[in-house]
Design an enzyme around this catalytic site. Structure first.
Site, PDB file in Angstrom:
ATOM      1  N   GLU A  27       2.971   2.736   7.191  1.00 25.46           N
ATOM      2  CA  GLU A  27       1.671   3.102   7.749  1.00 25.46           C
ATOM      3  C   GLU A  27       1.082   1.896   8.467  1.00 25.46           C
ATOM      4  O   GLU A  27       1.359   0.747   8.111  1.00 25.46           O
ATOM      5  CB  GLU A  27       0.715   3.562   6.637  1.00 25.46           C
ATOM      6  CG  GLU A  27      -0.662   3.966   7.157  1.00 25.46           C
ATOM      7  CD  GLU A  27      -1.566   4.571   6.089  1.00 25.46           C
ATOM      8  OE1 GLU A  27      -2.707   4.930   6.419  1.00 25.46           O
ATOM      9  OE2 GLU A  27      -1.121   4.682   4.933  1.00 25.46           O
ATOM     10  N   ASN A  72      -3.818   7.660   5.657  1.00 28.21           N
ATOM     11  CA  ASN A  72      -5.180   7.811   6.152  1.00 28.21           C
ATOM     12  C   ASN A  72      -5.279   7.466   7.637  1.00 28.21           C
ATOM     13  O   ASN A  72      -6.087   8.049   8.364  1.00 28.21           O
ATOM     14  CB  ASN A  72      -6.124   6.917   5.348  1.00 28.21           C
ATOM     15  CG  ASN A  72      -6.232   7.334   3.898  1.00 28.21           C
ATOM     16  OD1 ASN A  72      -5.789   8.417   3.517  1.00 28.21           O
ATOM     17  ND2 ASN A  72      -6.805   6.485   3.079  1.00 28.21           N
ATOM     18  N   ASN A 172      -2.735  14.585   6.594  1.00 25.36           N
ATOM     19  CA  ASN A 172      -2.648  13.752   5.407  1.00 25.36           C
ATOM     20  C   ASN A 172      -3.903  13.888   4.562  1.00 25.36           C
ATOM     21  O   ASN A 172      -5.017  13.738   5.076  1.00 25.36           O
ATOM     22  CB  ASN A 172      -2.484  12.278   5.805  1.00 25.36           C
ATOM     23  CG  ASN A 172      -2.568  11.349   4.603  1.00 25.36           C
ATOM     24  OD1 ASN A 172      -1.637  11.257   3.814  1.00 25.36           O
ATOM     25  ND2 ASN A 172      -3.704  10.671   4.442  1.00 25.36           N
ATOM     26  N   GLU A 173      -3.737  14.210   3.297  1.00 25.30           N
ATOM     27  CA  GLU A 173      -4.827  14.194   2.295  1.00 25.30           C
ATOM     28  C   GLU A 173      -6.123  14.807   2.830  1.00 25.30           C
ATOM     29  O   GLU A 173      -7.204  14.234   2.690  1.00 25.30           O
ATOM     30  CB  GLU A 173      -5.072  12.768   1.798  1.00 25.30           C
ATOM     31  CG  GLU A 173      -3.905  12.219   1.007  1.00 25.30           C
ATOM     32  CD  GLU A 173      -4.179  10.867   0.348  1.00 25.30           C
ATOM     33  OE1 GLU A 173      -5.235  10.248   0.618  1.00 25.30           O
ATOM     34  OE2 GLU A 173      -3.334  10.418  -0.457  1.00 25.30           O
ATOM     35  N   TYR A 244      -0.513   7.981  -7.708  1.00 24.32           N
ATOM     36  CA  TYR A 244      -0.428   6.543  -7.928  1.00 24.32           C
ATOM     37  C   TYR A 244      -0.702   6.265  -9.405  1.00 24.32           C
ATOM     38  O   TYR A 244      -1.773   6.604  -9.913  1.00 24.32           O
ATOM     39  CB  TYR A 244      -1.431   5.796  -7.040  1.00 24.32           C
ATOM     40  CG  TYR A 244      -1.088   5.877  -5.577  1.00 24.32           C
ATOM     41  CD1 TYR A 244      -0.085   5.074  -5.046  1.00 24.32           C
ATOM     42  CD2 TYR A 244      -1.736   6.773  -4.734  1.00 24.32           C
ATOM     43  CE1 TYR A 244       0.254   5.152  -3.703  1.00 24.32           C
ATOM     44  CE2 TYR A 244      -1.407   6.859  -3.386  1.00 24.32           C
ATOM     45  CZ  TYR A 244      -0.408   6.041  -2.879  1.00 24.32           C
ATOM     46  OH  TYR A 244      -0.068   6.131  -1.544  1.00 24.32           O
ATOM     47  N   GLU A 292       3.831  10.560  -1.180  1.00 22.28           N
ATOM     48  CA  GLU A 292       3.214   9.284  -1.555  1.00 22.28           C
ATOM     49  C   GLU A 292       3.308   9.154  -3.067  1.00 22.28           C
ATOM     50  O   GLU A 292       2.786  10.000  -3.795  1.00 22.28           O
ATOM     51  CB  GLU A 292       1.750   9.182  -1.128  1.00 22.28           C
ATOM     52  CG  GLU A 292       1.539   8.924   0.348  1.00 22.28           C
ATOM     53  CD  GLU A 292       0.085   8.607   0.686  1.00 22.28           C
ATOM     54  OE1 GLU A 292      -0.615   7.964  -0.145  1.00 22.28           O
ATOM     55  OE2 GLU A 292      -0.357   8.991   1.781  1.00 22.28           O
ATOM     56  N   GLN A 351       4.095   1.776  -0.264  1.00 24.46           N
ATOM     57  CA  GLN A 351       4.703   1.814   1.065  1.00 24.46           C
ATOM     58  C   GLN A 351       5.921   0.906   1.072  1.00 24.46           C
ATOM     59  O   GLN A 351       6.410   0.548   0.003  1.00 24.46           O
ATOM     60  CB  GLN A 351       3.668   1.408   2.091  1.00 24.46           C
ATOM     61  CG  GLN A 351       2.585   2.471   2.263  1.00 24.46           C
ATOM     62  CD  GLN A 351       1.612   2.160   3.368  1.00 24.46           C
ATOM     63  OE1 GLN A 351       1.785   1.252   4.163  1.00 24.46           O
ATOM     64  NE2 GLN A 351       0.534   2.927   3.395  1.00 24.46           N
TER      65      GLN A 351
END
Length: 516
Positions: A27, A72, A172-173, A244, A292, A351
């Site tokens: 990213e 993001n 994304n999200e 996460y 992710e 990442q």
């Protein structure tokens, strides 16, 4: 500790690992791109600015697919800014990470980097500030052979052949309040379905992933997946998950138990996706893209760790320094992904370099492996094949995992966590049987035995373990090999039985040659 026993059978498998299960993520965030994979002028950089030392470590890590450009970042990204003559590309303020994006590295550079690394590209489209039209134009630019405005523009930019990108993420999200132009499930479902229609009309060969919940702790989890899939079911192939793991509570036992919640999350999303299919009387099955996942918490909560003042270029943010303890929780996550190979067909470690990453670099200086590098390299290099069903008999312990989200605190009781977390993979083509075993007991060695029923003539090929006397041990520029795998001794084979003693708080891999 009493002996841990496992039983697997050659004829009973969970599923075959898809090669995309072993992916990662680049990213435009901090120093992931600039100073990470791309640093013109670095002593190891090639003519394109790709760092050779990083490329060598990436090839050792062996990710198979790479998600780009966010994250993001993608929700405010104009893809046209990152193509064409570099000297003409605009500098933009990135609202995702409050930094300045120079656009010196963009779509075509990413495709060239993927080719250099031998990795399949995965592209995300902006469904925050943009929508279906920009998405289909980017697809035409990347995948159409020529003779149209966007494909001929690519050719004019110097890339004659199509990039032929097969895997695309629809935003994304989009459930997250931190996201640019966050949407409700209804709003996102509608725009994702319309985007998917246009993209598949243009290139029917592509596969599409819709955004699932940003985490299992989102207030809308479950309802979000249900509504989004009601809109997109006929047009998409995957739904995404993000997780996460953290140790905010400074409770190592609970931290090492937390990968088991990935199992719950996966199974819950599978149930929701299949309920949507059932309501439609459809035999289609939506697969999961865990695009992710990682350990991340030290640089997550404080704004100063995520944002630097003055809109800097490639700031030092989210540069999590991973410990031995983190590597153990990370290894447990690898096992969770393997053990759901029937439905999790794609996954991306977030990442790749510097920002919450297995590889760290110094600008103008060296690159080195973080502790989490080693479980991922084992997972990717040795985890290909049929994941066997394992019946595990292990002592358990109780823990309570703490996962904060915004102003809400989520505490999850984990009353019966097995001290051993296990996955066994059979690579019939290569003639291997590989045992991945995590000993979550912090102080006791684990006597361990696996019965591999149906496997004759087992021969030990290799065995190694990752552990350290100090659970907070880290690898640094000055001590890049402080935490590293060492040989696991004492592995015994008797017919179909494989025995070993696993050190306390250890990640273990036993690689066997198996007769076909």
């Amino acid at each position: 500790m009493r002996k841990v026993e496992a039983l697997v059978d050659r004829d009973f498998a969970i599923g075959e690992t898809d090669r995309r299960l072993f992916g990662a993520f680049v990213e435009h965030l901090g120093r992931c791109v600039y100073g990470g994979i791309y640093e013109p002028g670095h002593p190891t950089a090639d003519a394109r600015g790709f760092r050779g030392d990083v490329l060598a470590l990436v090839k050792e890590l062996a990710p198979t697919i790479m998600r780009y450009p966010g994250g993001n970042f993608v929700s405010g990204y104009n893809w046209e800014d990152g193509v064409g003559p570099v000297e003409q590309r605009p500098r933009r303020l990135d609202l995702a990470w409050m930094s300045t994006e120079t656009n010196q590295f963009g779509t075509n550079e990413f495709m060239d980097w993927c080719r250099a690394a031998g990795i399949e590209p995965m592209m995300a489209v902006n469904l925050g500030t943009r929508g279906p039209d920009a998405a289909r134009n980017l697809l035409e630019y990347c995948n159409h052979h020529g003779g149209t405005a966007w494909s001929d523009l690519r050719r004019a930019h110097g890339w004659e052949q199509p990039h032929d990108v097969k895997f695309w993420c629809l935003g994304n999200e989009m459930d997250g309040p931190w996201q640019m132009e966050r949407k409700t499930a209804e709003e996102y479902g509608r725009v994702a379905a319309e985007t998917a229609k246009l993209m598949k009309w243009l290139d029917p060969s592509i596969e599409l992933s819709a955004c699932g919940s940003s985490s299992r702790t989102m207030a809308t989890f479950g309802a979000w997946e249900d509504k989004v899939l009601e809109h997109t079911f006929d047009h998409v192939d995957y739904i995404s998950l993000h997780t996460y793991l953290n140790n905010y509570a400074q409770d190592t036992g609970a931290f090492l138990a937390s990968p088991d919640m990935m199992d719950w999350f996966i199974e819950e999303v599978v149930a929701i996706a299949d309920s949507v299919a059932a309501r439609r009387r459809s035999r289609k099955r939506i697969m999961l893209s865990f695009d992710e996942w990682n350990v991340w918490y030290r640089t997550r909560r404080r704004a100063a760790d995520r944002v630097k003042p003055g809109w800097p270029v490639a700031p030092h943010i989210l540069e999590e320094v991973y410990t031995m303890e983190d590597a153990l929780a990370f290894g447990g996550a690898c096992i969770s992904l393997l053990n759901h190979a029937d439905r999790v067909k794609s996954a991306c470690l977030a990442q790749l370099v510097n920002a919450i990453a297995p590889i760290m670099t110094e600008n103008g200086g060296p690159a080195w492996r973080q502790t989490i590098f080693f479980p991922f390299a084992d997972f990717s290099n040795l985890g290909r094949g049929r994941v066997l069903q394992a019946r595990l008999d292990s002592p358990t312990y109780a823990a309570t995992y703490y996962d904060p989200r915004g102003s809400d605190d989520h505490r999850f009781p984990l009353p019966e966590t097995p001290y051993c977390k296990l996955s066994v993979v059979h690579d019939a083509a290569g003639g291997h049987l590989t045992i991945f075993a995590l000993n979550r007991h912090l102080s006791e060695p684990m006597p361990f035995e696996t019965v591999a029923r149906g496997f004759k003539g087992l021969v030990l090929e290799s065995a190694h373990q990752l552990s350290h006397d100090d659970p907070q041990a880290v690898n640094t520029r000055e001590a890049p090999d402080r935490v590293a795998p060492v040989r696991l001794g004492g592995v015994e084979i008797a017919g179909e039985r494989v025995g070993a003693t696993l050190p306390p708080a250890s990640w273990n891999v036993i690689r066997l040659r198996a007769a076909s």
